[in-house]
Design a protein around this motif. Sequence first.
Motif, PDB file in Angstrom:
ATOM      1  N   VAL A  77       3.170   6.908   1.049  1.00  0.00           N
ATOM      2  CA  VAL A  77       4.122   6.126   1.839  1.00  0.00           C
ATOM      3  C   VAL A  77       5.355   5.888   0.965  1.00  0.00           C
ATOM      4  O   VAL A  77       5.238   5.314  -0.121  1.00  0.00           O
ATOM      5  CB  VAL A  77       3.513   4.782   2.276  1.00  0.00           C
ATOM      6  N   PRO A  78       6.539   6.298   1.410  1.00  0.00           N
ATOM      7  CA  PRO A  78       7.753   6.117   0.592  1.00  0.00           C
ATOM      8  C   PRO A  78       8.243   4.673   0.615  1.00  0.00           C
ATOM      9  O   PRO A  78       9.291   4.348   1.176  1.00  0.00           O
ATOM     10  CB  PRO A  78       8.755   7.068   1.250  1.00  0.00           C
TER      11      PRO A  78
ATOM     12  N   VAL B 278      14.616  -1.581  -6.575  1.00  0.00           N
ATOM     13  CA  VAL B 278      13.312  -1.703  -5.926  1.00  0.00           C
ATOM     14  C   VAL B 278      12.210  -1.579  -6.972  1.00  0.00           C
ATOM     15  O   VAL B 278      12.146  -0.594  -7.707  1.00  0.00           O
ATOM     16  CB  VAL B 278      13.118  -0.627  -4.841  1.00  0.00           C
ATOM     17  N   ASP B 279      11.361  -2.581  -7.024  1.00  0.00           N
ATOM     18  CA  ASP B 279      10.226  -2.564  -7.950  1.00  0.00           C
ATOM     19  C   ASP B 279       9.004  -3.118  -7.220  1.00  0.00           C
ATOM     20  O   ASP B 279       8.433  -4.139  -7.603  1.00  0.00           O
ATOM     21  CB  ASP B 279      10.537  -3.378  -9.199  1.00  0.00           C
ATOM     22  N   VAL B 280       8.620  -2.437  -6.151  1.00  0.00           N
ATOM     23  CA  VAL B 280       7.452  -2.825  -5.369  1.00  0.00           C
ATOM     24  C   VAL B 280       6.251  -2.049  -5.902  1.00  0.00           C
ATOM     25  O   VAL B 280       6.236  -0.818  -5.868  1.00  0.00           O
ATOM     26  CB  VAL B 280       7.653  -2.523  -3.877  1.00  0.00           C
ATOM     27  N   SER B 281       5.266  -2.756  -6.411  1.00  0.00           N
ATOM     28  CA  SER B 281       4.116  -2.115  -7.038  1.00  0.00           C
ATOM     29  C   SER B 281       3.013  -1.835  -6.025  1.00  0.00           C
ATOM     30  O   SER B 281       3.060  -2.307  -4.871  1.00  0.00           O
ATOM     31  CB  SER B 281       3.585  -2.994  -8.171  1.00  0.00           C
ATOM     32  N   GLU B 282       2.021  -1.073  -6.447  1.00  0.00           N
ATOM     33  CA  GLU B 282       0.861  -0.801  -5.606  1.00  0.00           C
ATOM     34  C   GLU B 282       0.110  -2.104  -5.331  1.00  0.00           C
ATOM     35  O   GLU B 282       0.007  -2.970  -6.205  1.00  0.00           O
ATOM     36  CB  GLU B 282      -0.076   0.197  -6.300  1.00  0.00           C
ATOM     37  N   THR B 283      -0.370  -2.253  -4.115  1.00  0.00           N
ATOM     38  CA  THR B 283      -1.032  -3.494  -3.736  1.00  0.00           C
ATOM     39  C   THR B 283      -2.313  -3.702  -4.531  1.00  0.00           C
ATOM     40  O   THR B 283      -2.938  -2.744  -5.011  1.00  0.00           O
ATOM     41  CB  THR B 283      -1.346  -3.490  -2.221  1.00  0.00           C
TER      42      THR B 283
ATOM     43  N   THR C 113       0.853  -1.184   0.000  1.00  0.00           N
ATOM     44  CA  THR C 113       0.000   0.000   0.000  1.00  0.00           C
ATOM     45  C   THR C 113       0.894   1.240   0.000  1.00  0.00           C
ATOM     46  O   THR C 113       1.698   1.426   0.915  1.00  0.00           O
ATOM     47  CB  THR C 113      -0.910   0.008   1.238  1.00  0.00           C
ATOM     48  N   GLN C 114       0.752   2.069  -1.017  1.00  0.00           N
ATOM     49  CA  GLN C 114       1.665   3.198  -1.190  1.00  0.00           C
ATOM     50  C   GLN C 114       1.005   4.550  -0.948  1.00  0.00           C
ATOM     51  O   GLN C 114       1.685   5.580  -0.903  1.00  0.00           O
ATOM     52  CB  GLN C 114       2.270   3.165  -2.585  1.00  0.00           C
ATOM     53  N   ARG C 115      -0.314   4.544  -0.758  1.00  0.00           N
ATOM     54  CA  ARG C 115      -1.006   5.809  -0.505  1.00  0.00           C
ATOM     55  C   ARG C 115      -2.290   5.544   0.272  1.00  0.00           C
ATOM     56  O   ARG C 115      -3.019   4.602  -0.025  1.00  0.00           O
ATOM     57  CB  ARG C 115      -1.326   6.510  -1.820  1.00  0.00           C
TER      58      ARG C 115
END
Length: 381
Positions: A98-99, A128-133, A90-92
């Motif tokens: 969220v960084p 780093v290639d972590v995508s949005e959940t 979860t990035q937002r």
Amino acid sequence: MSVTRVESDPVVSRTTEFVERKGLGHPDTLCDGIAEAVSRALSQRYLEEFGRVLHHNTDSVQLVAGDTAPAFGGGEIREPPTLYLGGQATQRVGETAVPVADIAETAAREYMASNLELLPADRVEVVVDVSETSSDLEALFERDEHVNANDTSVGVGYAPFSETERIVRTLEPRVREESTAVGEDVKIMGIRSDGELHLTVAAAVIGRRVASIEAYLDVVKSIRELAEQHARDRTDLDVAVNVNTADDPDAGEVYLTETGLSAETADDGAVGRGNRNNGLITPHRPMSIEATAGKNPVSHVGKLYNLLATRTAEQVATELDADYAEISLCSEIGSPITKPLAADVVTTVDDTDAVTRLVRDEISRIEALTERVLAGEVDLF
């Protein structure tokens, strides 16, 4: 829930048993450790920022070997390994970002710096290639007051260890800790067969800590003697030990490394290819291929049910004096994690009612397991 009684630990009646452990510095174990470090760092940030752990899975970590020129007395690192961090998070939340990438890279570098003595963490390239959940999984994560399983999966565990398992599990850290010329990458294969326990040890020797081929061979000899004594103190079986069996000293070809890691030049790594959550690879036991490291500690049964099954089996063994206990738990996506779709128990305990009560009690306390995982109190590999 089904409970089946057996007379003894099934592996004891086997004429052959294989048990393996990949040590802390093995490329696969490194990926497990880094994946879990990233998950814990994200969880902590979510708790601080939003008061709860948000959906994430950071179990897609790979390590690509670098290139070194090891030498007696010290060589050089030509190209360090490359680390790839994948997964979803979860990035937002609303207007708050969220960084995730910064958190993930920092956690990975801190883990390497804390656990690897001779590989400079700041020289490792981290991608780093972590995508949005997934929106579907995020919605499932927050559906109602219950924590719901975000997968249909099986977790398994057993207890207690066999004699061979105990020997392999306890030998690996001793080799690392007591052999100062050996790095963090130690792998052990134990084979019990025909009244003999055969141990094969692969230990990455650090070139700067041995001055010559003769000194290297002394290190190998000391590891062999340590392993032999360790095993003989714990078994009546005949013991045979081989160390670094690919060596050809006459040709000058030995397991010499610059950093004490095979990942410096030879081996790649990935999450889930190494030890199960009890720290061993045991093909004669029931095992789930789910990786425990890096999965979110709130709803991912690939993590929680493996840990829970192992913990429950240990409780049956200790509290009910079982010679053997094997627990299998199957989840159903979208259902509360405290209500497995099915539970199967195999044990030497006669009192099936007592077994059923204990297993149900442990399942009901799964949230306490989440808290222990977040606190770093649970071994995962």
